[in-house]
Design an enzyme around this catalytic site. Structure first.
Site, PDB file in Angstrom:
ATOM      1  N   SER A 190       0.281  -1.391  -0.109  1.00 25.43           N
ATOM      2  CA  SER A 190       0.112  -0.154   0.294  1.00 25.43           C
ATOM      3  C   SER A 190       0.737   1.021  -0.298  1.00 25.43           C
ATOM      4  O   SER A 190       0.210   2.284  -0.947  1.00 25.43           O
ATOM      5  CB  SER A 190      -1.078   0.724   1.244  1.00 25.43           C
ATOM      6  OG  SER A 190      -1.763  -1.217   1.332  1.00 25.43           O
TER       7      SER A 190
ATOM      8  N   HIS B  30       1.165   4.690   4.711  1.00 25.28           N
ATOM      9  CA  HIS B  30       0.154   5.494   3.374  1.00 25.28           C
ATOM     10  C   HIS B  30       0.759   6.567   3.541  1.00 25.28           C
ATOM     11  O   HIS B  30       1.184   6.756   1.970  1.00 25.28           O
ATOM     12  CB  HIS B  30      -0.926   5.057   3.844  1.00 25.28           C
ATOM     13  CG  HIS B  30      -1.463   3.968   3.634  1.00 25.28           C
ATOM     14  ND1 HIS B  30      -3.821   3.523   3.715  1.00 25.28           N
ATOM     15  CD2 HIS B  30      -1.357   2.342   3.442  1.00 25.28           C
ATOM     16  CE1 HIS B  30      -3.772   2.025   3.458  1.00 25.28           C
ATOM     17  NE2 HIS B  30      -2.184   1.661   3.563  1.00 25.28           N
TER      18      HIS B  30
END
Length: 386
Positions: A273, A331
């Protein structure tokens, strides 16, 4: 007087024995506090006194009890991961610059070879040769060749970005299968999950970027990467994209290490991610007016700039509020790196690779034998970086 001496000796022996037993009990109770998270400290005042006596250390100058030693901070703990991040990022961009040089050089040589072969091979004889060869094949061989031809046509129809991302998806799929092998569980947890409290912290920073335990998690990440692959590769090129993707995986994990250590909430993480967020952020920053939609709601569209702002806001809120469903720190670190690289990093890193490429060209020229018959060094043996 003899009985008094025996009594005093017996008293001293009992005092020493009780002191040793109390020190052992103090050590045992301290270990239990470490395991149980210091939950029984209020119920056992004896252990508390013993800990106080252990934590006070005499000062070397005055001999009086001094303050307890200060614990090590996160900077000392994360020094090696930080050095690994810097070194791996530099090596990734250096290898990408050399790979681009070799790719351009091979394309030039291949083009020259095709031009020379077309001059000496007549087309009619060549077609007749292949026609006779095809008639000699069996039906199974013909079907196999047709299947390979269809696969080659499909591969040729993909963009350069999609062909590049296909290799990344294949590696993620292999790691996903390794998670399903019971005998590999310990090694997968050790090397394919990133955790700042683990003894092995550097190598999992890159390996965890190719690791997914859930099929849904991998499909979601790889779908986003496939969607933005054509844009990012056309924007940066294949070699530069690979360097950005690998560096983003390590940098996002390093940002996650720092946030976990600072907050004290230490837990393992895995997934691509962080690297995928860097790719998404780079494309959204470079083309903020592009329209993006939701796969299940194609009629609803958003601009790329608004999508990036919303994702950064959600990850920031999750980091502050301590949400544990996703690694919001990774993230956020990947998104910030993608924005920074497109805005400043491309100019300060990739455009200054010419000295390294020139050094590599000189080393290759010496290895190929180097000098012309006239005595002068060969300079124009390869393409210059663009």
């Amino acid at each position: 007087m003899a009985w008094r001496g025996c009594a005093m000796k017996w008293a001293k022996t009992e005092f020493i024995t009780s002191g040793n037993s109390s020190s052992r009990s103090c050590r045992l109770s301290f270990y239990n506090q470490q395991r149980c998270g210091f939950r029984r400290e209020a119920k056992r005042p004896d252990t508390k006194k013993g800990n106080v006596s252990q934590e006070t250390h005499p000062s070397p100058e005055t001999g009086t009890p001094g303050p307890p030693p200060s614990p090590k901070g996160p900077r000392q703990t994360l020094f090696r991961p930080l050095m690994f991040t810097v070194g791996f990022t530099g090596c990734s961009f250096g290898a990408a610059a050399i790979l681009q040089y070799e790719t351009l050089k091979s394309r030039v040589q291949m083009a020259k070879g095709e031009e020379e072969s077309e001059k000496f091979l007549p087309g009619s004889q060549d077609m007749a040769h292949w026609h006779d060869w095809w008639n000699q094949l069996s039906s199974f061989q013909r079907q196999l060749i047709l299947l390979m031809s269809m696969a080659d046509d499909f591969w040729s129809s993909l963009t350069e970005g999609q062909r590049t991302v296909t290799g990344i998806i294949a590696v993620n799929a292999v790691v996903l299968c390794l998670w399903r092998i019971p005998s590999m569980q310990r090694r997968m947890i050790k090397y394919f999950t990133s955790n700042p409290a683990s003894k092995t912290r550097c190598l999992p920073m890159i390996l965890s970027s190719f690791s997914h335990y859930s099929i849904i998690h991998m499909v979601a990440n790889m779908y986003v990467l496939w969607t933005f692959s054509s844009g990012i590769v056309s924007l940066l090129g294949r070699e530069q994209f690979l360097a950005v993707y690998l560096s983003a995986g390590v940098i996002s994990t390093m940002f996650s290490y720092m946030c976990k250590t600072a907050s004290g909430r230490v837990y393992p993480s895995l997934g691509a991610s962080g690297a995928v967020m860097a790719v998404l952020a780079a494309v959204c920053t470079k083309v903020p007016e592009a329209k993006l939609g939701i796969i299940f709601l194609p009629m609803v569209t958003f601009t790329a700039g608004h999508v990036l702002k919303a994702l950064v806001a959600i990850d920031t809120a999750g980091l502050i509020l301590g949400w544990r469903f996703f690694d919001h720190a990774a993230h956020l670190g990947g998104a910030l790196f993608g924005v920074w690289y497109v805005t400043y990093g491309h100019k300060h890193i990739w455009r200054k690779r010419e000295p390294l490429v020139k050094l590599w060209h000189d080393m290759r020229s010496r290895g190929d034998g180097g000098s012309r018959p006239g005595g002068g060094p060969r300079v124009g043996g390869g393409p210059r970086p663009q």
